[in-house]
Scaffold this motif. Structure first.
Motif, mmCIF file in Angstrom:
data_model
loop_
_atom_site.group_PDB
_atom_site.id
_atom_site.type_symbol
_atom_site.label_atom_id
_atom_site.label_comp_id
_atom_site.label_asym_id
_atom_site.label_seq_id
_atom_site.Cartn_x
_atom_site.Cartn_y
_atom_site.Cartn_z
ATOM 1 N N LEU A 1 13.595 10.532 -1.163
ATOM 2 C CA LEU A 1 13.596 9.684 0.030
ATOM 3 C C LEU A 1 12.372 8.765 0.043
ATOM 4 O O LEU A 1 12.499 7.553 0.262
ATOM 5 N N LEU A 2 11.203 9.334 -0.207
ATOM 6 C CA LEU A 2 9.986 8.513 -0.244
ATOM 7 C C LEU A 2 10.076 7.439 -1.321
ATOM 8 O O LEU A 2 9.737 6.276 -1.079
ATOM 9 N N GLN A 3 10.561 7.819 -2.510
ATOM 10 C CA GLN A 3 10.654 6.839 -3.584
ATOM 11 C C GLN A 3 11.713 5.794 -3.269
ATOM 12 O O GLN A 3 11.547 4.621 -3.608
ATOM 13 N N GLY A 4 12.789 6.182 -2.602
ATOM 14 C CA GLY A 4 13.815 5.216 -2.199
ATOM 15 C C GLY A 4 13.268 4.196 -1.215
ATOM 16 O O GLY A 4 13.556 2.994 -1.328
ATOM 17 N N VAL A 5 12.470 4.657 -0.272
ATOM 18 C CA VAL A 5 11.841 3.732 0.680
ATOM 19 C C VAL A 5 10.851 2.831 -0.060
ATOM 20 O O VAL A 5 10.780 1.623 0.201
ATOM 21 N N ALA A 6 10.100 3.401 -1.004
ATOM 22 C CA ALA A 6 9.155 2.592 -1.785
ATOM 23 C C ALA A 6 9.898 1.552 -2.630
ATOM 24 O O ALA A 6 9.467 0.400 -2.713
ATOM 25 N N GLN A 7 11.012 1.952 -3.250
ATOM 26 C CA GLN A 7 11.788 1.012 -4.052
ATOM 27 C C GLN A 7 12.350 -0.111 -3.174
ATOM 28 O O GLN A 7 12.381 -1.270 -3.587
ATOM 29 N N SER A 8 12.778 0.242 -1.975
ATOM 30 C CA SER A 8 13.277 -0.805 -1.080
ATOM 31 C C SER A 8 12.125 -1.698 -0.611
ATOM 32 O O SER A 8 12.305 -2.898 -0.395
ATOM 33 N N GLY A 9 10.922 -1.135 -0.490
ATOM 34 C CA GLY A 9 9.739 -1.946 -0.183
ATOM 35 C C GLY A 9 9.437 -2.932 -1.301
ATOM 36 O O GLY A 9 9.120 -4.097 -1.051
ATOM 37 N N LYS A 10 9.556 -2.474 -2.544
ATOM 38 C CA LYS A 10 9.372 -3.382 -3.690
ATOM 39 C C LYS A 10 10.401 -4.503 -3.652
ATOM 40 O O LYS A 10 10.081 -5.668 -3.895
ATOM 41 N N ALA A 11 11.648 -4.135 -3.347
ATOM 42 C CA ALA A 11 12.713 -5.143 -3.277
ATOM 43 C C ALA A 11 12.433 -6.142 -2.170
ATOM 44 O O ALA A 11 12.624 -7.349 -2.340
ATOM 45 N N GLY B 1 0.823 -1.213 0.000
ATOM 46 C CA GLY B 1 0.000 0.000 0.000
ATOM 47 C C GLY B 1 0.855 1.260 0.000
ATOM 48 O O GLY B 1 0.557 2.227 -0.723
ATOM 49 N N PHE B 2 1.908 1.259 0.807
ATOM 50 C CA PHE B 2 2.828 2.395 0.842
ATOM 51 C C PHE B 2 3.490 2.589 -0.516
ATOM 52 O O PHE B 2 3.574 3.706 -1.025
ATOM 53 N N VAL B 3 3.936 1.486 -1.103
ATOM 54 C CA VAL B 3 4.582 1.544 -2.425
ATOM 55 C C VAL B 3 3.616 2.122 -3.451
ATOM 56 O O VAL B 3 3.991 3.003 -4.243
ATOM 57 N N ARG B 4 2.374 1.670 -3.458
ATOM 58 C CA ARG B 4 1.376 2.190 -4.406
ATOM 59 C C ARG B 4 1.146 3.682 -4.201
ATOM 60 O O ARG B 4 1.035 4.438 -5.173
ATOM 61 N N ALA B 5 1.059 4.115 -2.946
ATOM 62 C CA ALA B 5 0.816 5.533 -2.656
ATOM 63 C C ALA B 5 1.983 6.406 -3.132
ATOM 64 O O ALA B 5 1.778 7.438 -3.775
ATOM 65 N N VAL B 6 3.192 5.999 -2.807
ATOM 66 C CA VAL B 6 4.369 6.785 -3.201
ATOM 67 C C VAL B 6 4.542 6.759 -4.719
ATOM 68 O O VAL B 6 4.817 7.791 -5.339
ATOM 69 N N ASP B 7 4.359 5.591 -5.326
ATOM 70 C CA ASP B 7 4.436 5.498 -6.789
ATOM 71 C C ASP B 7 3.388 6.405 -7.436
ATOM 72 O O ASP B 7 3.668 7.078 -8.429
ATOM 73 N N GLY B 8 2.196 6.423 -6.884
ATOM 74 C CA GLY B 8 1.135 7.284 -7.419
ATOM 75 C C GLY B 8 1.479 8.762 -7.304
ATOM 76 O O GLY B 8 1.270 9.536 -8.243
ATOM 77 N N LEU B 9 2.000 9.147 -6.145
ATOM 78 C CA LEU B 9 2.403 10.540 -5.936
ATOM 79 C C LEU B 9 3.473 10.945 -6.947
ATOM 80 O O LEU B 9 3.365 11.983 -7.603
#
Length: 173
Positions: free
Chosen positions: A153-163, A8-16
């Protein structure tokens, strides 16, 4: 449960960052238009406005600073790809996860830490251009430093969430 929260976090950050990237893309058209106008006015009519020239610089800065997270989202940044291309999905996930937490996130934190007072001081005096006739919005332009670091920073955290989801075998791909 945790994987659902991460997804959910990844989707939100990716959407933003998707929205931000597509919105900022219009600045490229603005830069071309303004630069064209500056050239025509200068060489065709011997006229020039500092504010118009600065507007092109502002658009350029905002496009690249705030568009960095969009670029990261699509893995379109410069990468030394000697080993990464040969790794499988889990190997790439480890590189992405470690790269984000060892390099990207500390870098973003450093940018916020080192530019915070600089940006606040600019806002305190509502800093404007040092050029006569320039734009009175330097404080807004300097704020792009914090926007750059925050969105990256947000996208980096999202990318690490995807990983992490790949490593846990919970990714969609």
């Amino acid at each position: 449960m945790l994987c659902t929260i991460i997804a959910g976090f990844v989707r939100a950050v990716d959407g933003l960052n998707e929205w931000l990237g597509k919105t900022l893309a219009w600045l490229a058209l603005g830069m071309v238009s303004v630069t064209f106008a500056v050239v025509v006015l200068r060489y065709g009519f011997n006229l020039g406005w500092i504010a118009l020239q600065e507007a092109a610089i502002y658009m350029h800065a905002l496009l690249f600073m705030l568009g960095a997270a969009y670029t990261l989202k699509y893995d379109a940044h410069v990468r030394v790809d000697i080993f990464y291309q040969r790794f499988g999905s889990k190997g790439r996930a480890w590189v992405d996860l470690l790269g984000a937490w060892l390099f990207l996130i500390p870098f973003c934190a450093f940018v916020v830490w080192s530019s915070w007072d600089y940006v606040l001081a600019s806002w305190a005096i509502r800093e404007g251009s040092h050029e006569t006739g320039g734009l009175p919005l330097v404080f807004v332009l300097k704020s792009a430093l914090l926007g750059f670091a925050g969105t990256l920073l947000l996208q980096g955290v999202a990318q690490s969430g995807k990983a992490l989801l790949v490593l846990l075998d919970r990714s969609k791909s």
